[in-house]
Each structure stands twice: as structure tokens, then as C-alpha cells.
Design an enzyme around this catalytic site. Structure first.
Site, PDB file in Angstrom:
ATOM      1  N   HIS A  51       0.820  -1.206   0.000  1.00 18.39           N
ATOM      2  CA  HIS A  51       0.000   0.000   0.000  1.00 18.39           C
ATOM      3  C   HIS A  51       0.860   1.264   0.000  1.00 18.39           C
ATOM      4  CE1 HIS A  51      -3.807  -2.229   1.576  1.00 18.39           C
ATOM      5  NE2 HIS A  51      -3.723  -2.222   0.262  1.00 18.39           N
ATOM      6  N   CYS A 106       3.461 -11.927   2.476  1.00 14.09           N
ATOM      7  CA  CYS A 106       4.490 -11.840   3.507  1.00 14.09           C
ATOM      8  C   CYS A 106       4.505 -13.138   4.318  1.00 14.09           C
ATOM      9  CB  CYS A 106       4.207 -10.651   4.421  1.00 14.09           C
ATOM     10  SG  CYS A 106       5.326 -10.580   5.838  1.00 14.09           S
ATOM     11  N   GLU A 136      -5.578  -7.972   3.921  1.00 12.58           N
ATOM     12  CA  GLU A 136      -4.993  -9.032   4.753  1.00 12.58           C
ATOM     13  C   GLU A 136      -6.083  -9.783   5.503  1.00 12.58           C
ATOM     14  OE1 GLU A 136      -2.247  -9.641   8.681  1.00 12.58           O
ATOM     15  OE2 GLU A 136      -1.739  -7.918   7.419  1.00 12.58           O
ATOM     16  N   THR A 175      -1.553  -8.472  11.019  1.00 15.55           N
ATOM     17  CA  THR A 175      -0.152  -8.223  11.401  1.00 15.55           C
ATOM     18  C   THR A 175       0.186  -6.745  11.567  1.00 15.55           C
ATOM     19  OG1 THR A 175       0.600  -8.149   9.094  1.00 15.55           O
ATOM     20  CG2 THR A 175       0.629 -10.307  10.196  1.00 15.55           C
ATOM     21  N   CYS A 205       3.394  -8.131  13.462  1.00 15.80           N
ATOM     22  CA  CYS A 205       4.736  -8.445  12.985  1.00 15.80           C
ATOM     23  C   CYS A 205       5.793  -7.563  13.645  1.00 15.80           C
ATOM     24  CB  CYS A 205       4.800  -8.360  11.462  1.00 15.80           C
ATOM     25  SG  CYS A 205       5.037  -6.704  10.809  1.00 15.80           S
ATOM     26  N   SER A 234      -2.356   0.385   6.433  1.00 11.96           N
ATOM     27  CA  SER A 234      -2.792   0.189   7.815  1.00 11.96           C
ATOM     28  C   SER A 234      -1.683   0.528   8.800  1.00 11.96           C
ATOM     29  CB  SER A 234      -3.247  -1.260   8.017  1.00 11.96           C
ATOM     30  OG  SER A 234      -3.550  -1.505   9.376  1.00 11.96           O
ATOM     31  N   SER A 278       5.745   0.337   4.086  1.00 12.92           N
ATOM     32  CA  SER A 278       5.719   0.239   2.621  1.00 12.92           C
ATOM     33  C   SER A 278       6.193   1.523   1.940  1.00 12.92           C
ATOM     34  CB  SER A 278       4.311  -0.138   2.141  1.00 12.92           C
ATOM     35  OG  SER A 278       3.328   0.632   2.794  1.00 12.92           O
TER      36      SER A 278
END
Length: 319
Positions: A51, A106, A136, A175, A205, A234, A278
Site C-alpha cells: 500500500h 508476507c 490481509e 499483522t 509483525c 494500515s 511500505s
């Protein structure tokens, strides 16, 4: 004539470390780049690979074609599944159409998929903590039959969730959530279901956690925090929330330097700068340069963690 630089007001720039690309994002982008190198353009990508508008635009210029559904892809060209993961029905459809597909999910999202499947196989009712509609979440819920996973977005959702068997519940999480918000939701679930099965290791994560910790580290020192990232990211949106919770005067999500309003920094002694997982580092440097046009900046890196994680590319692209 006085030096113009001397006339600029001083401003401390606190640069959050770590920031920007995580290992999963780096791997996903490399998969698209290598696929274009190996198979030539066009290579189709189902959903934005990550994203970030700048990343997507750069890959478009290289020959990537972004689509929302597999039916938009011709059967004779490679297709890449985004880093966010996809429902099981998507690779099944690709196989049925005899398409060459590359999965850029991922590995930490894939871990959540495996956990959800394990709980389902054990007969547990599964709760997914996440945001409705996020790809996700769609991908994780799509690993299992309809109705097998209940989505919980808030503490209130956790308080009213009514499982069929309160003694046989498990949870997994998206995550890229807020660590603090998720802890509150998990606490509410544990209070109601003391025996709830939890992930072996936290699903949020390492990169999301580290970037939020770095923002907390600069939040106590900065008047304003700038988060570089796209509005549909996000983890970037969560960084703004973390900064606001840390008590800064203002926290802003910007795509790049062109979206920066320097008036936000008027009267500030320090500004924190970070980037979502990202967002390319080039955008961070562009924002610092834009700030330097008005202020005499002193850049200090504030390190919350060191990251050494890397993920292997699919075998077909590794050579």
C-alpha cells in the site's frame, strides 16, 4: 548581506529508526521486479503489491499491471499475489486456469494463515482481530470456510462476541495493528474466555511493533510527528495514532514532501519523522529536504530496534 541559512529558525529533526520498508515489503517488490525481468512485461499484480502509491507507480512504469481480481488477468501472463495475502480460492482459480502465479504474501501473514488452519482443524472457533475490508483480513478469513472466522475490530466487539462454545475459542490477529489497541482487545477476550488459545508468537509483525516503538521513542521529545505513507496503509495510519497517543501537538500522514504543510511546524522546536513499512526511504529524504528549505535542521536518529530479518524469494525467481 546576511547568509540566508543563518536567518532560518532552528529545528531538530528526530528520525525514527527503524522506519520504512520491512522484509516482507522488500521481498514483495523484488518478486514483481524479478518477474518482469524474467518473463518480460506485462506482469499482472492482483491488488496493490504493497500500500504505497509511489511503489505502485514505479512498478507500473516497469511493466506491472495492477488489477483487483484474477478474472482481469489474461491466462498467458504471470500474475503476482500481493504481500497482504489472498483467499484460498484465488490460487485455486489460477491453477484451474493454468496460470503462472507467484505468491508475494508476507511470510508473517502466511504464519497467521497456518495458525488459523491449525485452530480450525482442532475444532476451535476462531476470532480474527483486524479491520474489516483490509486485504490481509479478507485473505486470512478466506483461508477457511465461510463463517469459520469471526472478525473483531474493537474492545466492544470482544465484549459482545458470543461463541458457540466459550471453552473452545482461539484468536489470531492482523499483522499491522496497533500493539496497544490489540492488547486491550486481547485482554477483553481473555477476561471472558480464560482458556482462549493464543498464537505461539504474537501475530503483530516485528516491523509493525518496532516502528510503533520508534514513534513512541520520538513522541516524548517531538512537538510534531510526520508519518510518510499512503492513507490505505494500515501500519502507517497506526503510526499516526501512536504519535497522537504519545501527546504530540500534531501528527500527520503524508504521501510525500508535496503534501507537507510547513505551517504545521511553525513554533515547533522539534519534529519527528518516520515512514510506514511500505514507504521508500527516498520519500523520507525528500521530506527532510523540504523542511530544510524553511528551517536550519539538525537531524538525529532515534533507534528503537535493529532489524536483520530477510525473507527468501520464491525458488523460481531466486536464480
Amino acid at each position: 548581506m546576511p547568509d540566508a541559512a543563518v536567518a532560518k529558525p532552528p529545528l531538530k529533526v528526530l528520525l525514527a529508526t527503524p522506519r520504512g520498508f520491512c522484509a516482507g515489503v522488500d521481498r514483495a517488490i523484488q518478486i514483481v521486479e524479478r518477474a518482469i525481468e524474467k518473463y518480460g512485461a506485462p506482469v499482472y499484480v492482483r491488488h496493490e503489491i504493497v500500500h504505497n502509491r509511489h511503489v505502485v507507480d514505479r512498478l507500473k512504469a516497469m511493466g506491472a499491471v495492477f488489477v483487483e481480481e484474477l478474472e482481469e488477468c489474461p491466462p498467458d501472463r504471470p500474475v503476482v499475489f500481493s504481500a497482504h495475502g489472498v483467499p484460498k480460492s484465488v490460487p485455486a482459480e489460477a491453477k484451474a486456469r493454468k496460470m503462472l502465479y507467484l505468491d508475494a504474501t508476507c511470510p508473517l501473514v502466511s504464519k497467521v494463515h497456518v495458525e488459523a488452519q491449525r485452530h480450525f482443524d482442532a475444532g476451535r472457533e476462531i476470532v480474527l482481530i483486524g479491520h474489516a475490508g483490509h486485504p490481509e483480513v479478507v485473505g486470512t478469513m478466506g483461508q477457511l470456510p465461510n463463517g469459520a472466522v469471526a472478525l473483531i475490530e474493537t474492545v466492544e466487539d470482544a465484549r459482545v462476541f458470543a461463541p458457540r462454545d466459550p471453552a473452545n475459542v482461539a484468536f489470531v490477529t492482523q499483522t499491522t495493528l496497533s500493539v496497544d489497541d490489540t492488547a486491550d482487545i486481547v485482554a477483553a477476550l481473555r477476561e471472558r474466555f480464560p482458556g482462549i488459545s493464543a498464537p505461539h508468537k504474537e501475530d503483530i509483525c516485528y516491523a509493525t511493533t518496532n516502528r510503533q516503538d520508534a514513534v513512541k521513542a520520538i513522541g516524548g521529545q517531538a512537538d510534531v510527528v510526520l508519518v510518510i505513507g499512503s492513507a490505505n496503509s494500515s501500519n502507517s495510519v497506526r503510526l499516526v495514532e501512536v504519535a497522537k497517543r504519545a501527546g504530540v501537538r500534531g501528527a500527520y500522514l503524508i504521501d510525500d514532501a508535496s503534501k507537507l504543510d510547513l505551517a504545521w511546524l511553525d513554533g515547533a522546536a522539534s519534529v519527528g519523522v518516520t515512514a510506514g513499512a511500505s514507504a521508500p526511504e527516498l520519500l523520507v529524504q525528500g521530506v527532510i529536504e523540504a523542511i530544510s528549505a524553511k528551517f536550519a535542521v539538525e537531524v538525529t536518529e532515534v533507534e528503537a530496534a535493529r532489524e536483520t530479518v530477510s525473507f527468501k524469494l520464491p525458488r523460481v525467481l531466486a536464480s
